[in-house]
Enzyme design. Sequence first.
Site, PDB file in Angstrom:
ATOM      1  N   GLN A  64      27.030  38.205  -8.654  1.00 48.31           N
ATOM      2  CA  GLN A  64      27.533  37.597  -7.417  1.00 48.31           C
ATOM      3  C   GLN A  64      26.534  37.490  -6.263  1.00 48.31           C
ATOM      4  OE1 GLN A  64      31.033  38.090  -4.071  1.00 48.31           O
ATOM      5  NE2 GLN A  64      31.225  39.305  -5.879  1.00 48.31           N
ATOM      6  N   ARG A  85      19.751  33.235 -19.706  1.00 44.06           N
ATOM      7  CA  ARG A  85      19.368  33.700 -21.031  1.00 44.06           C
ATOM      8  C   ARG A  85      20.026  32.817 -22.102  1.00 44.06           C
ATOM      9  NH1 ARG A  85      18.806  39.572 -23.141  1.00 44.06           N
ATOM     10  NH2 ARG A  85      19.634  40.278 -21.162  1.00 44.06           N
ATOM     11  N   ASP A 120      14.285  32.146 -22.658  1.00 43.62           N
ATOM     12  CA  ASP A 120      14.121  33.565 -22.998  1.00 43.62           C
ATOM     13  C   ASP A 120      12.831  34.026 -22.330  1.00 43.62           C
ATOM     14  OD1 ASP A 120      13.684  36.039 -24.024  1.00 43.62           O
ATOM     15  OD2 ASP A 120      13.957  35.490 -26.131  1.00 43.62           O
ATOM     16  N   LYS A 122      11.455  36.698 -22.397  1.00 46.09           N
ATOM     17  CA  LYS A 122      10.638  37.664 -23.154  1.00 46.09           C
ATOM     18  C   LYS A 122       9.924  36.987 -24.327  1.00 46.09           C
ATOM     19  CE  LYS A 122      13.147  41.511 -21.365  1.00 46.09           C
ATOM     20  NZ  LYS A 122      14.458  42.131 -21.396  1.00 46.09           N
ATOM     21  N   ASN A 143      18.069  38.967  -8.608  1.00 44.41           N
ATOM     22  CA  ASN A 143      18.785  40.211  -8.281  1.00 44.41           C
ATOM     23  C   ASN A 143      18.977  41.055  -9.545  1.00 44.41           C
ATOM     24  OD1 ASN A 143      20.851  38.298  -9.131  1.00 44.41           O
ATOM     25  ND2 ASN A 143      22.366  39.805  -8.509  1.00 44.41           N
ATOM     26  N   ARG A 151       9.084  44.054 -15.593  1.00 43.16           N
ATOM     27  CA  ARG A 151       9.047  44.256 -17.050  1.00 43.16           C
ATOM     28  C   ARG A 151       8.916  42.926 -17.794  1.00 43.16           C
ATOM     29  NH1 ARG A 151      12.698  48.392 -15.800  1.00 43.16           N
ATOM     30  NH2 ARG A 151      14.557  47.155 -16.286  1.00 43.16           N
ATOM     31  N   LYS A 183      21.239  51.014 -10.106  1.00 46.80           N
ATOM     32  CA  LYS A 183      21.941  49.739 -10.237  1.00 46.80           C
ATOM     33  C   LYS A 183      23.131  49.790  -9.288  1.00 46.80           C
ATOM     34  CE  LYS A 183      20.860  48.531 -14.993  1.00 46.80           C
ATOM     35  NZ  LYS A 183      21.403  48.123 -16.290  1.00 46.80           N
ATOM     36  N   VAL A 184      23.431  48.691  -8.677  1.00 44.28           N
ATOM     37  CA  VAL A 184      24.499  48.721  -7.674  1.00 44.28           C
ATOM     38  C   VAL A 184      25.410  47.505  -7.792  1.00 44.28           C
ATOM     39  CG1 VAL A 184      24.936  48.538  -5.179  1.00 44.28           C
ATOM     40  CG2 VAL A 184      23.214  50.125  -6.017  1.00 44.28           C
ATOM     41  N   GLU A 186      29.163  45.725  -5.963  1.00 46.05           N
ATOM     42  CA  GLU A 186      29.840  45.551  -4.673  1.00 46.05           C
ATOM     43  C   GLU A 186      30.357  46.846  -4.024  1.00 46.05           C
ATOM     44  OE1 GLU A 186      30.691  42.716  -2.721  1.00 46.05           O
ATOM     45  OE2 GLU A 186      31.549  44.214  -1.400  1.00 46.05           O
ATOM     46  N   ASP A 215      28.174  42.081  -1.942  1.00 43.53           N
ATOM     47  CA  ASP A 215      27.564  41.023  -2.742  1.00 43.53           C
ATOM     48  C   ASP A 215      27.343  39.751  -1.926  1.00 43.53           C
ATOM     49  OD1 ASP A 215      27.238  42.348  -5.116  1.00 43.53           O
ATOM     50  OD2 ASP A 215      29.205  41.825  -5.896  1.00 43.53           O
ATOM     51  N   GLY A 294      37.169  46.084  18.742  1.00 44.44           N
ATOM     52  CA  GLY A 294      36.610  45.932  20.081  1.00 44.44           C
ATOM     53  C   GLY A 294      37.401  46.714  21.108  1.00 44.44           C
ATOM     54  N   GLY A 295      37.190  46.381  22.353  1.00 39.58           N
ATOM     55  CA  GLY A 295      37.878  47.109  23.423  1.00 39.58           C
ATOM     56  C   GLY A 295      39.270  46.561  23.711  1.00 39.58           C
ATOM     57  N   GLN A 296      39.727  45.590  22.944  1.00 35.73           N
ATOM     58  CA  GLN A 296      41.057  45.005  23.191  1.00 35.73           C
ATOM     59  C   GLN A 296      41.994  45.516  22.096  1.00 35.73           C
ATOM     60  OE1 GLN A 296      41.411  43.291  25.879  1.00 35.73           O
ATOM     61  NE2 GLN A 296      39.325  42.627  26.341  1.00 35.73           N
TER      62      GLN A 296
END
Length: 473
Positions: A64, A85, A120, A122, A143, A151, A183-184, A186, A215, A294-296
Amino acid sequence: MAKKKQKRAKAATKKSSRKVVKLAAARKAKSGKQNGLPRPSSKPFGQDGQALTGVRILDFTHVQSGPTCTQLLGYMGADVIKVERPGVGDITRTQLRDVKGEDSLYFTMLNGNKRSITIDSKHLQGMRVLNALIKTCDVLVENFAPGALDRMGLTWEHIHKINPRMIVASVKGFGPGPYEDCKVYENVAQCAGGSASTTGFREGPPLVTGAQIGDSGTGLHLAFGIVCALHQRIRTGRGQKVLCAMQDGVLNLARVKLRDQQRLKHGPLTEYSQYGENIPFGDAVPRAGNDSGGGQPGWILKCKGWESDPDAYIYFITQAPVWGEICDLIGKSEWKADPNYATPPARLPRLKQIFASIEEWTVTKTKFEVMDICNKIDIPVGPILSMKEIAEEKSLRDTGTVVEVDHPGRGKYLTVGNPVKMSDSVTKVKRSPLLGEHTDEILKDVLGFKAAEIAEIKNSGALSAPKKEEKAA
Ligand code: COA
């Protein structure tokens, strides 16, 4: 005599320098350039290309965050070439599938306005094609998990050597530091960026939000970085690395909570309803439920039909300048002069009770009736719109924010168009590409490979999925 000669020479020099200035001015006028900019286009607005016309993106993104970024660049007119791929493609093509055998909405809604080529990376011949793409593209966006691009052999040094103008833009989960190799996804980013700890109700656990701030939010930040790098390149002539860590992107969107963290040192956060409820603050920013950031002061209130409709609610803001109008509207005109309610500081400890009284009024109206009544008298309110309502909302269709596109495999689907509207760069949303749909045209038209070279590359197997028996062997 000598004086006369000198005078004549001086006059001649003056005349010739005047001529030079005149010539330069004429040249400038002819080219129309001013401050390095061309003459203003004479074409009607919206008919002179798009903001990123002429920019070519080597899109090595998946899932994503990266695809959000490159789709936005595509919406702005960039030629986005998505490398996938062979045989597999972006993993989201098959994730959360709703139509058997067809690209999922997960994929189609994040990959419009792109072309797809299968390579590919590789494979030796695959790398040949990738190197050719690097030479011809302006930006490589990726990403992958940390280290994956290196690599493949696509290090910054390699890329910069074969195309010093290339911008290499990456999304990673974390920036340099203890978590840089992780690895991460969302929700990991929402948690690590400070959003989850400040979302939800005080008495409940941390919550992630439905908006994909980790993401899509980071993709948006990356797109901004890329456009800035493209602008800087006009001056420097060289590319650069652009990195957006998802943790950083989330924190940027949660910056008001870091503001509140620092305010805590100087006393309680008086606009949080916990203050009015006399519940002491700890040493970190608490979850604030539906308190206004906020302030409201604001809160989500029930509207007519809430018993059966989970979205029959309205966000109601008790903005100070319209306090009198709110009092009159809900039948509490006496509050206007009452010192317990007349000023914002006096109201802070009583917000719970005030919102309960406002709700006694909102619950008698539908959320759209509340919207109509309040907007006429400038009271800021927001109906809780369901995704069903948004999908059917005519104004969003009219502006191109929600767009229906046709797909050869799955038929018509809705997508979110360009949320940024520009008067001279008009977005036409195109469907997502099929896997490898543009492989041939990219090899031929973009990279200029001859028929024999294309055959050699194809026969090598670098662009196609490994045959089943080969896989088994
Ligand atoms: N040809 C050959 N190999 C390819 C390829 C291609 N066209 N495209 C990808 N690959 C390979 C990569 O080289 C990598 O191989 P390696 O690990 O042997 O080096 C492999 O596919 C998997 O890539 P990876 O990025 O590790 O995928 P993953 O599915 O394991 O992890 C993420 C997915 C999202 C967790 C990970 O990519 C990530 O952390 N990305 C950065 C943060 C991010 O963007 N997260 C949000 C995603 S929405």
